[in-house]
Scaffold this active site. Structure first.
Site, PDB file in Angstrom:
ATOM      1  N   SER A 140       0.953  -1.295  -0.020  1.00 46.51           N
ATOM      2  CA  SER A 140      -0.019   0.033   0.130  1.00 46.51           C
ATOM      3  C   SER A 140       0.922   1.105   0.114  1.00 46.51           C
ATOM      4  O   SER A 140       1.853   1.205   0.623  1.00 46.51           O
ATOM      5  CB  SER A 140      -0.873  -0.083   1.326  1.00 46.51           C
ATOM      6  OG  SER A 140      -1.408   1.154   1.307  1.00 46.51           O
ATOM      7  N   TYR A 153      -2.579   1.441  10.478  1.00 50.42           N
ATOM      8  CA  TYR A 153      -2.481   0.483   9.368  1.00 50.42           C
ATOM      9  C   TYR A 153      -1.242   1.088   8.608  1.00 50.42           C
ATOM     10  O   TYR A 153      -0.548   0.314   8.006  1.00 50.42           O
ATOM     11  CB  TYR A 153      -3.723   1.056   8.498  1.00 50.42           C
ATOM     12  CG  TYR A 153      -3.959   0.702   6.965  1.00 50.42           C
ATOM     13  CD1 TYR A 153      -4.066  -0.665   6.845  1.00 50.42           C
ATOM     14  CD2 TYR A 153      -3.468   1.259   6.016  1.00 50.42           C
ATOM     15  CE1 TYR A 153      -4.346  -1.279   5.653  1.00 50.42           C
ATOM     16  CE2 TYR A 153      -3.494   0.731   4.687  1.00 50.42           C
ATOM     17  CZ  TYR A 153      -3.913  -0.298   4.315  1.00 50.42           C
ATOM     18  OH  TYR A 153      -3.853  -0.860   3.020  1.00 50.42           O
ATOM     19  N   THR A 188     -13.078  -1.382  -4.475  1.00 49.38           N
ATOM     20  CA  THR A 188     -13.452  -2.673  -4.018  1.00 49.38           C
ATOM     21  C   THR A 188     -14.339  -2.469  -2.936  1.00 49.38           C
ATOM     22  O   THR A 188     -14.990  -1.544  -2.800  1.00 49.38           O
ATOM     23  CB  THR A 188     -12.135  -3.499  -3.124  1.00 49.38           C
ATOM     24  OG1 THR A 188     -11.804  -2.558  -2.039  1.00 49.38           O
ATOM     25  CG2 THR A 188     -10.849  -3.488  -3.999  1.00 49.38           C
TER      26      THR A 188
END
Length: 235
Positions: A140, A153, A188
């Site tokens: 990412s 994250y 997504t």
């Protein structure tokens, strides 16, 4: 090729599986995810669409060491070696360091870093013995720069990137390729209720195509990093 993909029941993982499955050479795909029903549905769908490819599914929570060991053992019950490993599994818990839910860091690290680390170690001995293989870690763009709401994250993805860089260095003498993939926002299921125009985001298949292309270069070439962002830039 024998290809292992984590987090393969939907999103980027499923798109990567689909791209390899449509190859006319007929690979063997070993797919895992936590959600058994979604995983089985994805496996049946892909097998029906691509009969030349052998699709195997096995539920696995990559934050659980026992699950990882059982999954790896199950793969080796079917094949003697793994040619491509794609560490894609990874949930997203939004928040900043100062306000995110308690335990967010532990949850993110257990999947993004420890899960990828331990699963990779399970397949490395056979790859090192055959002096071939390719490992992709889906890192990412959150592993490249801090951003609001990234919190744990982003921290865990930075850690995964560091793991990938070290692994790349260590595996050079064994002929094993290691690639870090840094995708930006791709449309997504997690984006469906976000109110963002799908045309503003990349498609999951864009990442899949790049991974597939990198996996099919000559043994003399290794794509070390793949960075993809929406044409209009990050959100």
């Amino acid at each position: 090729m024998n290809i292992v993909i984590t987090g393969a029941s939907r999103g980027i993982g499923k798109s990567i599986a689909e791209r390899f499955a449509e190859d006319k050479q007929g690979h063997s795909l070993f797919l895992c995810a936590r959600n058994v029903e979604q995983l089985q549905l994805a496996g049946k769908e892909l097998q029906g669409r691509f009969p030349r490819t052998s699709i195997y599914t096995h539920a696995c929570d990559v934050s659980n060491r026992q699950d990882i060991n059982e999954f790896a053992a199950w793969v080796f019950e079917h094949v003697e070696k793994v040619d491509v490993l794609i560490n894609n599994a990874g949930p997203f818990i939004p928040g900043n360091i100062y306000d995110e839910e308690d335990g967010a860091l532990e949850k993110m690290m257990s999947v993004h870093l420890y899960g990828a680390y331990h699963l990779t170690r399970a397949f490395l001995p056979s790859m090192m013995q055959q002096k071939a293989g390719h490992i992709f870690n889906i890192c990412s763009i959150a592993a490249l720069a801090a951003y609001p709401g990234g919190g744990s994250y982003s921290i865990s993805k930075f850690a995964l990137s560091g793991f990938t860089k070290n692994l790349r260095h260590e595996m050079k003498p064994y002929g094993i390729k290691v690639t870090a993939v840094y995708p930006g926002a791709a449309y997504t299921d997690s984006w469906k209720d976000a109110g963002v125009d799908p045309e503003r985001l990349m498609k999951a298949e864009d990442i899949a195509r790049m991974v597939y292309a990198a996996a099919h270069l000559s043994p003399q070439a290794c794509v070390e990093e793949i960075v993809l962002r929406p044409q209009a830039g990050d959100l």
